[in-house]
Design a protein around this motif. Structure first.
Motif, mmCIF file in Angstrom:
data_model
loop_
_atom_site.group_PDB
_atom_site.id
_atom_site.type_symbol
_atom_site.label_atom_id
_atom_site.label_comp_id
_atom_site.label_asym_id
_atom_site.label_seq_id
_atom_site.Cartn_x
_atom_site.Cartn_y
_atom_site.Cartn_z
ATOM 1 N N GLN A 97 0.835 -1.197 0.000
ATOM 2 C CA GLN A 97 0.000 0.000 0.000
ATOM 3 C C GLN A 97 0.871 1.248 0.000
ATOM 4 O O GLN A 97 1.777 1.389 0.818
ATOM 5 C CB GLN A 97 -0.926 0.006 1.215
ATOM 6 N N GLU A 134 0.270 5.489 -0.875
ATOM 7 C CA GLU A 134 -0.643 6.566 -1.266
ATOM 8 C C GLU A 134 -0.196 7.257 -2.544
ATOM 9 O O GLU A 134 -1.029 7.627 -3.369
ATOM 10 C CB GLU A 134 -0.765 7.592 -0.143
ATOM 11 N N TYR A 144 -8.832 -0.758 -0.203
ATOM 12 C CA TYR A 144 -7.893 0.338 0.048
ATOM 13 C C TYR A 144 -8.479 1.632 -0.511
ATOM 14 O O TYR A 144 -8.901 1.683 -1.661
ATOM 15 C CB TYR A 144 -6.550 0.023 -0.619
ATOM 16 N N MET A 145 -8.520 2.662 0.320
ATOM 17 C CA MET A 145 -9.065 3.971 -0.053
ATOM 18 C C MET A 145 -10.490 3.818 -0.604
ATOM 19 O O MET A 145 -10.846 4.382 -1.638
ATOM 20 C CB MET A 145 -8.181 4.665 -1.090
#
Length: 121
Positions: free
Chosen positions: A29, A31, A93-94
């Protein structure tokens, strides 16, 4: 389907695939990578919306060749099912950003495809 539109459709799904990958492989992961893919996906979405507005991409062109449309529909449906499953497992995720991206892009495409656009070359 035009090659540019096909590539645009694939690039539009890039943030979804990155989120899916990062949901499964938590150790990867990142960003920056996710938001980079999101920028690419947004640019592809704007390109597709531009093509729709110009009349070069519509439901008719999408379903003009059933041999192209059927795998595309199956692919899109399976990708959405996987994203929904990951959302209900609270592993996406997100997730909120991914779903805002999906909903905003889909609404834009549906609203513009509803209009009767003439082909401009």
């Amino acid at each position: 389907m035009d090659t540019r539109i096909f590539i645009g459709e694939l690039l539009q799904d890039l943030p979804l695939w990155v989120a899916l990958f990062m949901s499964v492989y938590v150790e990867y992961q990142n960003e920056n990578i996710f938001f980079g893919s999101l920028i690419i996906g947004i640019a592809a979405t704007f390109y597709l919306l531009y093509e729709i507005k110009k009349g070069r991409y519509s439901f008719e062109t999408l379903f003009n060749k059933p041999s192209e449309a059927t795998p595309f529909i199956i692919y899109s449906f399976l990708l959405l099912i996987i994203l929904i499953i990951l959302t209900f497992q609270d592993r996406l995720y997100m997730g909120s950003i991914v779903w805002m991206y999906v909903i905003a892009g889909s609404l834009g495409e549906m609203l513009l495809m509803r209009k009767d656009n003439k082909i401009e070359k």
